[in-house]
Design a protein around this motif. Structure first.
Motif, PDB file in Angstrom:
ATOM      1  N   TRP A   1       8.617   3.258   5.405  1.00  0.00           N
ATOM      2  CA  TRP A   1       9.150   1.818   5.320  1.00  0.00           C
ATOM      3  C   TRP A   1       8.416   1.171   4.175  1.00  0.00           C
ATOM      4  O   TRP A   1       9.154   0.499   3.288  1.00  0.00           O
ATOM      5  CB  TRP A   1       8.973   0.896   6.808  1.00  0.00           C
TER       6      TRP A   1
ATOM      7  N   TYR B   1       9.763   2.281   0.763  1.00  0.00           N
ATOM      8  CA  TYR B   1      11.003   1.914   0.513  1.00  0.00           C
ATOM      9  C   TYR B   1      10.830   0.414   0.151  1.00  0.00           C
ATOM     10  O   TYR B   1      11.524  -0.009  -0.915  1.00  0.00           O
ATOM     11  CB  TYR B   1      11.959   1.926   1.793  1.00  0.00           C
ATOM     12  N   LEU B   2      10.131  -0.341   0.572  1.00  0.00           N
ATOM     13  CA  LEU B   2       9.774  -1.634   0.295  1.00  0.00           C
ATOM     14  C   LEU B   2       9.191  -1.883  -1.179  1.00  0.00           C
ATOM     15  O   LEU B   2       9.910  -2.482  -2.020  1.00  0.00           O
ATOM     16  CB  LEU B   2       8.799  -2.571   1.103  1.00  0.00           C
TER      17      LEU B   2
ATOM     18  N   GLY C   1      11.599  -0.170  -3.936  1.00  0.00           N
ATOM     19  CA  GLY C   1      12.610  -1.410  -3.983  1.00  0.00           C
ATOM     20  C   GLY C   1      12.546  -2.249  -4.865  1.00  0.00           C
ATOM     21  O   GLY C   1      13.080  -2.543  -5.947  1.00  0.00           O
TER      22      GLY C   1
END
Lengths: 102, 131
Positions: B47, B50-51, B54
């Protein structure tokens, strides 16, 4: 304006992710992508606000238009990254099926 | 100017740690060992990656948009003069570190909430079984 557009995109995708029927579209990745960008732009905005104070909320129309284009382009870039990843990982097997047929 | 580089560096480190954690959690047959009452560390780290990636991708795009990143050496326009370079390092130390800290803090909160939800779910299942 860029932050605002990104937050709206993040909220929309998160609502879509929450109401999904199955996880085959991998919307979670797009959520993380948009929220990550939103948080980073929020910090950028806070530092800019600390510097400009009230002027931060009165941008020139030119800057606002540029930021709007940037925000929309960033949303489009996020969608492209997500789509490429979706096609490469191919959770539904659609690409594999198509390649086997051709 | 180059504030996203701090988060990019964190993303590289977290990705390496996440791959390592995933390997450790894997059984011999290649499946991730998942305890029913706990979310695996590798998933939580995923997670965060991805954060981070991104945010880095979007911020890098913004810097290209504003002409602060170039495709040729030294890749950052701020590196062309010492004054701009020192301003860039100052921004990395303030805005860049702020971004990385807030992002990691939000992820920490998210993990805590996710753990509570999973624990609540398993507790209610245990209660139903005993009734």
């Amino acid at each position: 304006m860029t932050l605002l557009i990104m937050v709206f995109a993040a909220v929309t995708v998160t609502v879509k992710w929450y109401t999904r029927k199955d996880d085959s579209m991998r919307l979670g990745i797009l959520c993380f992508l948009y929220w990550g960008a939103s948080i980073m732009w929020l910090v950028d905005a806070l530092f800019e606000y600390a510097e400009l104070r009230a002027d931060y909320f009165a941008p020139s129309p030119e800057d606002m238009l540029n930021d709007t284009f940037l925000g929309l382009s960033a949303v489009a870039l996020g969608l492209v990254i997500w789509l490429v990843r979706l096609l490469v990982t191919d959770p539904k097997g659609s690409v594999r099926r198509m390649l086997k047929q051709s | 100017m180059a504030c996203f580089l701090v988060s990019a560096a964190e993303a590289v480190v977290v990705t390496a740690v996440e791959k390592n954690a995933e390997k450790k959690e894997c059984k011999h047959d290649g499946h991730v060992e998942v305890k029913e009452t706990k979310i695996p560390l590798s998933r939580k780290l995923k997670w965060l990656t991805y954060l981070l990636w991104g945010g880095v991708a979007m911020l890098a795009f913004e810097h290209i948009w504003h002409g602060e990143v170039t495709p040729f050496f030294p890749f950052l326009t701020a590196m062309n003069s010492p004054e701009d370079a020192s301003e860039m390092f100052r921004e990395m130390a303030t805005v860049g570190v702020g971004m990385a800290v807030l992002l990691t803090g939000v992820w920490g909160g998210m993990c805590a909430v996710a753990d509570r939800i999973v624990k609540r779910e398993s507790d209610s299942e245990t209660k139903e079984e005993t009734v």
